[in-house]
Enzyme design. Structure first.
Site, PDB file in Angstrom:
ATOM      1  CD  GLU A   1      -4.057   3.974  15.881  1.00  0.00           C
ATOM      2  OE1 GLU A   1      -3.645   2.990  14.441  1.00  0.00           O
ATOM      3  OE2 GLU A   1      -5.282   5.237  15.360  1.00  0.00           O
TER       4      GLU A   1
ATOM      5  CE1 TYR B   1      -6.217  -1.692   7.722  1.00  0.00           C
ATOM      6  CE2 TYR B   1      -6.826  -0.627   5.573  1.00  0.00           C
ATOM      7  CZ  TYR B   1      -6.688  -0.831   7.236  1.00  0.00           C
ATOM      8  OH  TYR B   1      -6.839   0.177   7.832  1.00  0.00           O
TER       9      TYR B   1
ATOM     10  NE  ARG C   1      -3.121  -0.429   3.616  1.00  0.00           N
ATOM     11  CZ  ARG C   1      -4.212   0.358   2.935  1.00  0.00           C
ATOM     12  NH1 ARG C   1      -5.575  -0.564   1.979  1.00  0.00           N
ATOM     13  NH2 ARG C   1      -5.250   1.466   3.694  1.00  0.00           N
TER      14      ARG C   1
ATOM     15  NE  ARG D   1       0.733  10.049  -4.044  1.00  0.00           N
ATOM     16  CZ  ARG D   1       0.025  10.741  -3.085  1.00  0.00           C
ATOM     17  NH1 ARG D   1      -0.178  11.831  -2.210  1.00  0.00           N
ATOM     18  NH2 ARG D   1      -1.259   9.958  -2.866  1.00  0.00           N
TER      19      ARG D   1
ATOM     20  CG  ASP E   1      -8.762   1.087   3.126  1.00  0.00           C
ATOM     21  OD1 ASP E   1      -9.103   1.621   4.306  1.00  0.00           O
ATOM     22  OD2 ASP E   1      -8.723   1.174   1.916  1.00  0.00           O
TER      23      ASP E   1
ATOM     24  NE  ARG F   1      -2.950   5.671  12.923  1.00  0.00           N
ATOM     25  CZ  ARG F   1      -3.877   4.503  11.533  1.00  0.00           C
ATOM     26  NH1 ARG F   1      -3.318   5.474  10.730  1.00  0.00           N
ATOM     27  NH2 ARG F   1      -4.224   3.505  11.680  1.00  0.00           N
TER      28      ARG F   1
ATOM     29  NE  ARG G   1       1.024  -4.860  16.848  1.00  0.00           N
ATOM     30  CZ  ARG G   1       1.264  -5.305  18.100  1.00  0.00           C
ATOM     31  NH1 ARG G   1       1.887  -6.374  18.811  1.00  0.00           N
ATOM     32  NH2 ARG G   1       2.062  -4.299  18.109  1.00  0.00           N
TER      33      ARG G   1
END
Length: 385
Positions: free
Chosen positions: A322, A370, A188, A192, A372, A297, A266
């Site tokens: 978190e 996982y 993921r 750029r 979204d 984070r 996890r």
């Protein structure tokens, strides 16, 4: 995949009761589609006190800020069908997500873009120069067939950027050295070679304008959807009629009493604080890459709704730290480990589900993926295409 047989089963058993287990994104979409398309009564079971799964949010009574209770959730998709569908149930803001990384006493934009590369190396590369420079850094590592996450990351960004921006954060997140993790986890990671710090490159994205609670409430507003919260499916399933159609979105190994073993996940834990300042960190999410910082984070949720003027006018904000956590059976599962051992175990459970009449397993937990929010929605919608 057995899910494609769902509509056929519903048509061939028009009087069979329908149960959807789990009222997260996947479960709510299944319940809505069956009620709307088949005009069937659907019983939606949820073990928590509220619907929404890990996308659930509420309003902090002190500040009026919408709190995402299980980490930040930004709806984003490349799937026009999903975008058109979800907007039937909520308007969306034009929010565009940006994330920053604090590590080594500096702040970098993430994912890695041209500014990140120039900031890290102290350069002023053009796109072509940055690409050539990083290509050489990658070549020096000589990784042609990555065998683990560390090698995969190095093959994408080189050793320097990996060590600074990925290694420490990843080790905290997964509780393992990156060399011990499957390389698929890092697929993921975008790079750029332009100035573009937008976290998602998807054409459609935003936050439900009136909050996630309204979105989920609207998804299940049909009088044909009976929502039952605080219900333990495993305590209730023996009372289901034998011909019941069950769409299960919980953990697939738990569904079969962990007979082959337990799939590994996890987990996370969250530490909340209301802070007496108008703006704590200047953005929605800041990641922390230093190994000696225990959290990964900090979320500051008021940035998701700059249009909510009343909460912004207050000299208060809500933050959430978190922390990665070891997962144990019965706890909240967030990230599947997904290594070869677990994939083999998953295949055994999926084979059991395939041969169980009138049972359909879906969603993030059920498929051990996982996903979204848009991916979870798409998986459910595909059954009714």
């Amino acid at each position: 995949m057995k899910l494609i047989q769902l509509t056929e089963t519903l048509r061939s058993a028009p009087t069979a009761p329908v149960f959807v287990v789990g009222a997260g994104v996947t479960g709510c979409v299944f319940a809505e589609r069956i009620a709307s398309l088949f005009r069937r009564t659907v019983v939606l079971l949820e073990k928590r006190a509220e619907i929404g799964g890990n996308s659930r949010a509420d309003i902090d009574p002190e500040t009026g800020v919408e709190r995402h209770l299980y980490g930040s959730h930004i709806f984003h998709t490349t799937n026009r069908g999903v975008w058109d569908y979800v907007r039937r149930f909520s308007d969306f803001t034009p929010y565009r997500h940006r994330v920053f990384l604090k590590v080594g006493g500096r702040v970098y934009s993430m994912p890695i873009d041209l500014k990140t590369i120039n900031d890290f190396y102290g350069t002023q590369f053009s796109p072509a120069e940055a690409r050539a420079f990083l290509t050489e850094k990658i070549r020096e590592e000589g990784v042609s067939a990555p065998r683990n996450l560390e090698e995969k990351a190095v093959s994408l960004v080189g050793r320097g950027l990996y060590e600074c921006m990925i290694r420490g954060y990843t080790a905290k997140q997964w509780g393992r050295d990156p060399s011990e993790l499957p390389e698929s986890i890092i697929n993921r990671l975008p790079v750029r070679y332009r100035y573009d710090d937008a976290y998602f490159s998807t054409p459609w994205q935003g936050i439900p304008a009136k909050g996630y609670a309204e979105l989920f409430s609207n998804l299940v507003r049909s009088p044909l959807v009976e929502v039952r919260t605080g219900v333990d499916f495993f305590a209730e399933r023996r009372s289901f009629p034998r011909n019941a159609v069950v769409i299960y979105t919980g953990m697939i190994d738990r569904l079969f009493d962990n007979r082959f073993g337990t799939l590994e996940w996890r987990s996370l834990r969250f530490e909340w604080e209301n802070v007496p300042v108008q703006d704590y960190q200047g953005t929605s999410v800041v990641n922390y890459g230093d190994p000696d910082v225990p959290f990964t984070r900090i979320h500051e949720f008021k940035h998701y709704h700059p249009e909510w003027k009343e909460s912004w006018a207050l000299g208060k904000t809500v933050i959430c730290r978190e922390y990665p956590a070891v997962w144990a059976p019965g706890g909240d599962a967030y990230y599947p480990l997904g290594d070869e051992k677990n994939r083999t175990l998953l295949s055994r459970y999926m084979a059991e589900a395939e041969k169980t009449p009138n049972l359909f397993v879906a969603g993030r937990l059920g498929s051990y993926q996982y996903l979204d929010m848009d991916g979870a929605m798409a998986q459910a919608l595909a059954c009714f295409a």
